[in-house]
Design a protein around this motif. Structure first.
Motif, PDB file in Angstrom:
ATOM      1  N   GLU A 305       0.811  -1.212   0.000  1.00 47.91           N
ATOM      2  CA  GLU A 305       0.000   0.000   0.000  1.00 47.91           C
ATOM      3  C   GLU A 305       0.847   1.265   0.000  1.00 47.91           C
ATOM      4  OE1 GLU A 305      -3.919   1.926   0.523  1.00 47.91           O
ATOM      5  OE2 GLU A 305      -3.359  -0.125   0.079  1.00 47.91           O
ATOM      6  N   VAL A 306       1.917   1.279   0.780  1.00 46.44           N
ATOM      7  CA  VAL A 306       2.744   2.481   0.887  1.00 46.44           C
ATOM      8  C   VAL A 306       3.982   2.411  -0.005  1.00 46.44           C
ATOM      9  CG1 VAL A 306       1.948   2.995   3.216  1.00 46.44           C
ATOM     10  CG2 VAL A 306       3.972   1.572   2.903  1.00 46.44           C
ATOM     11  N   ASN A 307       4.030   1.427  -0.912  1.00 42.43           N
ATOM     12  CA  ASN A 307       5.070   1.358  -1.944  1.00 42.43           C
ATOM     13  C   ASN A 307       6.463   1.151  -1.345  1.00 42.43           C
ATOM     14  OD1 ASN A 307       6.092   1.330  -4.511  1.00 42.43           O
ATOM     15  ND2 ASN A 307       5.983   3.544  -4.819  1.00 42.43           N
ATOM     16  N   LEU A 308       6.581   0.218  -0.409  1.00 39.38           N
ATOM     17  CA  LEU A 308       7.874  -0.113   0.185  1.00 39.38           C
ATOM     18  C   LEU A 308       8.379  -1.439  -0.389  1.00 39.38           C
ATOM     19  CD1 LEU A 308       7.266   0.889   3.909  1.00 39.38           C
ATOM     20  CD2 LEU A 308       8.871   1.964   2.316  1.00 39.38           C
ATOM     21  N   PRO A 309       9.695  -1.710  -0.297  1.00 37.83           N
ATOM     22  CA  PRO A 309      10.261  -2.945  -0.881  1.00 37.83           C
ATOM     23  C   PRO A 309       9.693  -4.214  -0.249  1.00 37.83           C
ATOM     24  CG  PRO A 309      12.002  -1.363  -0.398  1.00 37.83           C
ATOM     25  CD  PRO A 309      10.757  -0.825   0.224  1.00 37.83           C
ATOM     26  N   ASP A 310       9.614  -5.254  -1.049  1.00 39.37           N
ATOM     27  CA  ASP A 310       9.104  -6.545  -0.567  1.00 39.37           C
ATOM     28  C   ASP A 310      10.033  -7.182   0.455  1.00 39.37           C
ATOM     29  OD1 ASP A 310       7.084  -6.143  -2.360  1.00 39.37           O
ATOM     30  OD2 ASP A 310       8.007  -7.360  -3.941  1.00 39.37           O
ATOM     31  N   GLU A 311      11.334  -6.841   0.385  1.00 36.92           N
ATOM     32  CA  GLU A 311      12.303  -7.448   1.303  1.00 36.92           C
ATOM     33  C   GLU A 311      12.073  -7.035   2.749  1.00 36.92           C
ATOM     34  OE1 GLU A 311      16.294  -6.811   0.065  1.00 36.92           O
ATOM     35  OE2 GLU A 311      16.032  -7.741  -1.908  1.00 36.92           O
ATOM     36  N   LEU A 312      11.316  -5.973   2.960  1.00 34.44           N
ATOM     37  CA  LEU A 312      10.997  -5.574   4.332  1.00 34.44           C
ATOM     38  C   LEU A 312      10.092  -6.581   5.021  1.00 34.44           C
ATOM     39  CD1 LEU A 312      10.376  -1.719   4.006  1.00 34.44           C
ATOM     40  CD2 LEU A 312      12.256  -2.842   5.193  1.00 34.44           C
ATOM     41  N   GLU A 402      -0.419  13.878  -0.068  1.00 32.79           N
ATOM     42  CA  GLU A 402      -1.011  15.203   0.096  1.00 32.79           C
ATOM     43  C   GLU A 402      -2.237  15.381  -0.801  1.00 32.79           C
ATOM     44  OE1 GLU A 402       2.169  17.865  -0.676  1.00 32.79           O
ATOM     45  OE2 GLU A 402       3.040  17.673   1.344  1.00 32.79           O
ATOM     46  N   GLN A 403      -2.176  14.847  -2.011  1.00 38.80           N
ATOM     47  CA  GLN A 403      -3.324  14.933  -2.907  1.00 38.80           C
ATOM     48  C   GLN A 403      -4.515  14.155  -2.352  1.00 38.80           C
ATOM     49  OE1 GLN A 403      -2.558  13.437  -6.822  1.00 38.80           O
ATOM     50  NE2 GLN A 403      -4.564  14.022  -7.622  1.00 38.80           N
ATOM     51  N   ALA A 404      -4.268  12.949  -1.833  1.00 39.68           N
ATOM     52  CA  ALA A 404      -5.351  12.155  -1.241  1.00 39.68           C
ATOM     53  C   ALA A 404      -5.909  12.836   0.005  1.00 39.68           C
ATOM     54  CB  ALA A 404      -4.846  10.759  -0.909  1.00 39.68           C
ATOM     55  N   GLN A 405      -5.037  13.498   0.767  1.00 36.38           N
ATOM     56  CA  GLN A 405      -5.490  14.190   1.967  1.00 36.38           C
ATOM     57  C   GLN A 405      -6.368  15.388   1.604  1.00 36.38           C
ATOM     58  OE1 GLN A 405      -2.319  15.711   4.455  1.00 36.38           O
ATOM     59  NE2 GLN A 405      -3.458  15.197   6.317  1.00 36.38           N
ATOM     60  N   GLN A 406      -6.001  16.120   0.556  1.00 34.67           N
ATOM     61  CA  GLN A 406      -6.828  17.241   0.121  1.00 34.67           C
ATOM     62  C   GLN A 406      -8.185  16.775  -0.392  1.00 34.67           C
ATOM     63  OE1 GLN A 406      -4.521  19.413  -2.753  1.00 34.67           O
ATOM     64  NE2 GLN A 406      -3.060  20.192  -1.231  1.00 34.67           N
ATOM     65  N   MET A 407      -8.190  15.660  -1.107  1.00 34.60           N
ATOM     66  CA  MET A 407      -9.466  15.122  -1.588  1.00 34.60           C
ATOM     67  C   MET A 407     -10.362  14.708  -0.428  1.00 34.60           C
ATOM     68  SD  MET A 407      -8.206  12.848  -4.845  1.00 34.60           S
ATOM     69  CE  MET A 407      -9.847  12.169  -5.087  1.00 34.60           C
ATOM     70  N   LEU A 408      -9.757  14.117   0.599  1.00 36.94           N
ATOM     71  CA  LEU A 408     -10.537  13.705   1.772  1.00 36.94           C
ATOM     72  C   LEU A 408     -11.109  14.913   2.499  1.00 36.94           C
ATOM     73  CD1 LEU A 408     -11.500  11.489   3.716  1.00 36.94           C
ATOM     74  CD2 LEU A 408      -9.325  11.732   4.927  1.00 36.94           C
ATOM     75  N   GLU A 409     -10.303  15.955   2.659  1.00 40.05           N
ATOM     76  CA  GLU A 409     -10.792  17.167   3.321  1.00 40.05           C
ATOM     77  C   GLU A 409     -11.927  17.804   2.527  1.00 40.05           C
ATOM     78  OE1 GLU A 409      -7.368  19.587   3.777  1.00 40.05           O
ATOM     79  OE2 GLU A 409      -6.515  18.394   5.414  1.00 40.05           O
ATOM     80  N   PRO A 462     -15.889   0.312  -4.147  1.00 45.82           N
ATOM     81  CA  PRO A 462     -15.190  -0.086  -2.909  1.00 45.82           C
ATOM     82  C   PRO A 462     -13.883  -0.795  -3.210  1.00 45.82           C
ATOM     83  CG  PRO A 462     -17.072  -1.516  -3.322  1.00 45.82           C
ATOM     84  CD  PRO A 462     -17.148  -0.414  -4.337  1.00 45.82           C
ATOM     85  N   SER A 463     -12.857  -0.465  -2.432  1.00 45.74           N
ATOM     86  CA  SER A 463     -11.543  -1.083  -2.594  1.00 45.74           C
ATOM     87  C   SER A 463     -10.827  -1.066  -1.256  1.00 45.74           C
ATOM     88  CB  SER A 463     -10.719  -0.331  -3.641  1.00 45.74           C
ATOM     89  OG  SER A 463      -9.400  -0.852  -3.711  1.00 45.74           O
ATOM     90  N   SER A 464     -10.028  -2.105  -1.005  1.00 50.13           N
ATOM     91  CA  SER A 464      -9.248  -2.181   0.227  1.00 50.13           C
ATOM     92  C   SER A 464      -7.968  -1.368   0.144  1.00 50.13           C
ATOM     93  CB  SER A 464      -8.905  -3.642   0.547  1.00 50.13           C
ATOM     94  OG  SER A 464     -10.076  -4.384   0.801  1.00 50.13           O
ATOM     95  N   PHE A 465      -7.646  -0.822  -1.028  1.00 50.62           N
ATOM     96  CA  PHE A 465      -6.421  -0.055  -1.227  1.00 50.62           C
ATOM     97  C   PHE A 465      -6.771   1.384  -1.575  1.00 50.62           C
ATOM     98  CE2 PHE A 465      -5.107  -4.407  -1.924  1.00 50.62           C
ATOM     99  CZ  PHE A 465      -3.853  -4.467  -1.352  1.00 50.62           C
ATOM    100  N   LEU A 466      -6.084   2.315  -0.917  1.00 44.97           N
ATOM    101  CA  LEU A 466      -6.234   3.724  -1.260  1.00 44.97           C
ATOM    102  C   LEU A 466      -5.273   4.139  -2.363  1.00 44.97           C
ATOM    103  CD1 LEU A 466      -6.677   5.451   2.217  1.00 44.97           C
ATOM    104  CD2 LEU A 466      -8.385   5.181   0.429  1.00 44.97           C
ATOM    105  N   PHE A 467      -4.066   3.577  -2.355  1.00 45.08           N
ATOM    106  CA  PHE A 467      -3.048   3.897  -3.348  1.00 45.08           C
ATOM    107  C   PHE A 467      -2.833   2.707  -4.278  1.00 45.08           C
ATOM    108  CE2 PHE A 467      -1.852   6.322   0.498  1.00 45.08           C
ATOM    109  CZ  PHE A 467      -2.003   7.605  -0.009  1.00 45.08           C
ATOM    110  N   ALA A 538      -1.398   6.839   9.641  1.00 41.20           N
ATOM    111  CA  ALA A 538      -2.611   7.333  10.308  1.00 41.20           C
ATOM    112  C   ALA A 538      -3.670   7.708   9.272  1.00 41.20           C
ATOM    113  CB  ALA A 538      -2.267   8.539  11.182  1.00 41.20           C
ATOM    114  N   PHE A 539      -3.248   8.319   8.175  1.00 32.65           N
ATOM    115  CA  PHE A 539      -4.198   8.645   7.106  1.00 32.65           C
ATOM    116  C   PHE A 539      -4.702   7.380   6.425  1.00 32.65           C
ATOM    117  CE2 PHE A 539      -4.768   9.303   2.527  1.00 32.65           C
ATOM    118  CZ  PHE A 539      -5.841  10.191   2.540  1.00 32.65           C
ATOM    119  N   LEU A 540      -3.816   6.430   6.240  1.00 34.51           N
ATOM    120  CA  LEU A 540      -4.188   5.183   5.558  1.00 34.51           C
ATOM    121  C   LEU A 540      -5.246   4.414   6.339  1.00 34.51           C
ATOM    122  CD1 LEU A 540      -3.246   3.581   3.005  1.00 34.51           C
ATOM    123  CD2 LEU A 540      -1.785   2.274   4.532  1.00 34.51           C
ATOM    124  N   LEU A 541      -5.128   4.405   7.670  1.00 36.61           N
ATOM    125  CA  LEU A 541      -6.044   3.641   8.513  1.00 36.61           C
ATOM    126  C   LEU A 541      -7.188   4.489   9.061  1.00 36.61           C
ATOM    127  CD1 LEU A 541      -3.454   1.528  10.528  1.00 36.61           C
ATOM    128  CD2 LEU A 541      -4.635   0.923   8.426  1.00 36.61           C
TER     129      LEU A 541
END
Length: 573
Positions: A305-312, A402-409, A462-467, A538-541
């Motif tokens: 969801e947050v675009n981090l490496p799979d090795e994490l 930031e774009q997703a946060q502005q849309m939510l606001e 409906p989707s379980s992913f925001l990004f 926090a925004f994601l959840l």
């Protein structure tokens, strides 16, 4: 002559909102702009078309209409109807069909029995014979949609439970309280409360849904459930729109069913555990590694969801095992167990990822940027596998966040708490409120036309992913396949992080009886990188920053207990 006849009619066209009326040969009014014919005629009868419904007002003597009474219904029936609609909505989202007839229905019947409302020998509805008579509790099949919520056909016709049923005939009970509330027991329900019982409310309906999802181990977490509520995929906000016309809601019923705030994560979680204990539920099905609520599965979801490496994911599994968060007894809800901890499955997974990022990159506003320079130099050599660059990840994901946060606001600012179906505390001010609503709708329609705002296209899918991070999208870099090899040290058996500058988020454990630790989060006291990662999750959840930070502190307490003890000894000296 036509202009004189249409001069006194200044209401806009329901189709194009223009005021340009003409009269046809048949004597009907029509819009000259879009040629829409309405029901208004040239004679003395005044009528207008309002969204598919004709309202006629005749001139001359007007007599006051008698209030049309609907079904005789009880508050518990209203909540039963809401649970039915919410269960059907969850089934539409892909949840197993057992959630309605086998899980939520069982919980609801148990609740009615525990609160002495039904499925007992003497429900409290029968305690006052002057209000409820035996004839009112007779079953009338098909009269109300409320009664369709049951296990099977056989139990649908069972009358031994004593649950008051709905009927389309008025009675003495309704006439006695109709001037106070739309329901039979609306006024008394506001006052009725017993010690040791759980009172039904709108947030409690979401607690029923969450317990049912947890029982079935579905792929919808509590944060997903609350987001679907906000997106109105699950009936909760403006719930009066879903009630049948025969159910009249006014007076105290509005305070019970009308919601003026969005549900909060911690509140629904607390109510869910209280409900499980009150219902005396058995131990829930075990949460193993194959279940969606397991930390390893949720960590992998949020890494994508947050675009981090799979090795994490290797490190998140290591932290999960090290802290004992993968224990089946710890993960599985058991209401009968004393001191049952409130497990935030999704928040805990996000906190584990943050702890891993602190282990590898420190997130102290220095180490992560130095490591980014190393990755940038090595990536310029164009080796086989790209190294993860924290700075590049930050510059990629921050605009999206930031774009997703502005849309939510913007959605929060435009949200209408008043639905199309108006609610009235009394019938004396009903006409005044209807006129005000008509004026506000006309003003909103004209303002929308002047500003050129686009009409609402409807609900989001409906989707379980925001990004969504796709390889085909050239504007965004996908970091899922990037390597962490440059930040690791190879030992004899396992890998270890090259960074040794780990700092604790909290140096002292809160031992107060009423813990306020989760509310003590100040942005200025923490590095910017750490605050950005906390804000992102926090925004994601859909939770507050302090909820994520508090969970990070709890995980660090389990992992670095010796370090906590050392800091505590130094502070005492």
């Amino acid at each position: 002559m036509e202009e004189e006849d249409t001069r006194g009619y200044n209401k806009p066209c329901p189709q194009c909102s223009e005021i340009n009326w003409g009269i046809s040969d048949e004597g009907r009014f029509y819009c000259k702009s879009c040629h829409t014919i309405i029901e208004k005629t040239k004679d003395n009868e005044v009528s207008e078309m309002i969204i598919g419904r004709v309202q006629s007002i005749s001139r001359g003597l007007r007599t006051k209409k008698k209030h049309e009474k609907g079904w005789e219904w009880y508050i518990c029936e209203g909540f039963q109807f809401i649970l039915l609609k919410q269960a059907q909505a969850l089934q539409t989202l892909g949840v197993a069909h057992q959630i309605k007839d086998e899980v939520i229905c069982t919980f609801w019947r148990r609740f009615l029995q525990k609160t002495n409302q039904a499925y007992v020998k003497k429900p409290h509805y029968r305690s006052n014979s002057s209000i409820v008579s035996e004839s009112q509790t007779s079953h009338s099949e098909g009269d109300s949609e409320l009664e369709a919520f049951s296990f099977s056909e056989e139990e649908h016709t069972d009358t031994s439970a004593g649950l008051p049923t709905s009927g389309n005939s008025t009675s003495a009970a309704e006439s006695a309280v109709s001037h106070l509330s739309g329901s039979v027991d609306g006024s008394s329900y506001m006052k009725r409360s017993r010690r040791g019982t759980v009172k039904m409310s709108m947030p409690m309906t979401l607690a029923f849904c969450y317990l049912a999802l947890l029982w079935l181990r579905e792929s919808i977490t509590l944060s997903d459930l609350l987001r679907f509520v906000f997106e109105q995929h699950i009936p909760y906000l403006n719930i009066e729109q879903h009630f049948p016309e025969e159910i009249k809601i006014y007076g105290p019923d509005i305070k019970i069913f009308k919601v003026q705030t969005f549900p909060e994560y911690n509140d629904i979680l607390k109510k869910s555990y209280e409900l499980g204990i009150f219902l005396d539920l058995p131990r829930f099905p075990p949460i193993t590694e194959n279940c969606f609520f397991h930390p390893n599965v949720l960590c992998m979801k949020y890494l994508l969801e947050v675009n981090l490496p799979d090795e994490l994911h290797y490190w998140t599994c290591h932290i999960t095992k090290l802290g004992g968060f993968d224990d089946v007894h710890y993960l599985t809800l058991d209401p009968a167990r004393r001191r049952t901890k409130h497990i935030c499955y999704d928040v805990q997974a996000a906190a584990i990822i943050i702890v891993v990022l602190k282990i590898i990159f420190a997130l102290d506003d220095e180490t992560e940027w130095q490591l980014s320079k190393t990755s940038e130099i090595k990536n310029q050599r164009k080796e086989e596998k790209m190294l993860f660059d924290f700075r590049e990840w930050y510059t990629t994901i921050r605009p999206c966040y930031e774009q997703a946060q502005q849309m939510l606001e913007g959605e929060l600012a435009r949200f209408l708490w008043r639905g199309e179906k108006k609610l009235y505390y009394s019938h004396t001010i009903k006409q005044q409120l209807q006129k005000k609503k008509q004026m506000s709708d006309n003003l909103r329609r004209q303002f929308t036309k002047l500003t050129g705002a686009t009409a609402d296209t409807g609900k989001k899918s409906p989707s379980s992913f925001l990004f969504n991070w796709e390889e085909q999208n050239t504007d965004r870099i996908c970091f899922h396949g990037h390597s962490l090899e440059a930040f690791m040290q190879k030992g004899k058996k396992t890998l270890s992080a090259a960074n040794a500058n780990y700092w604790l988020s909290s140096l002292k454990k809160c031992r107060a009886k009423i813990c306020k630790h989760s509310e003590l989060y100040e942005e200025s006291l923490f590095p910017r990188s750490y605050h950005f990662v906390v804000s992102l999750f926090a925004f994601l959840l859909g939770v507050k920053h302090c909820v994520i930070h508090h969970q990070v502190c709890l995980i660090e307490e389990h992992i670095y207990q010796e370090k906590y003890k050392g800091k505590k000894r130094k502070s005492k000296k």
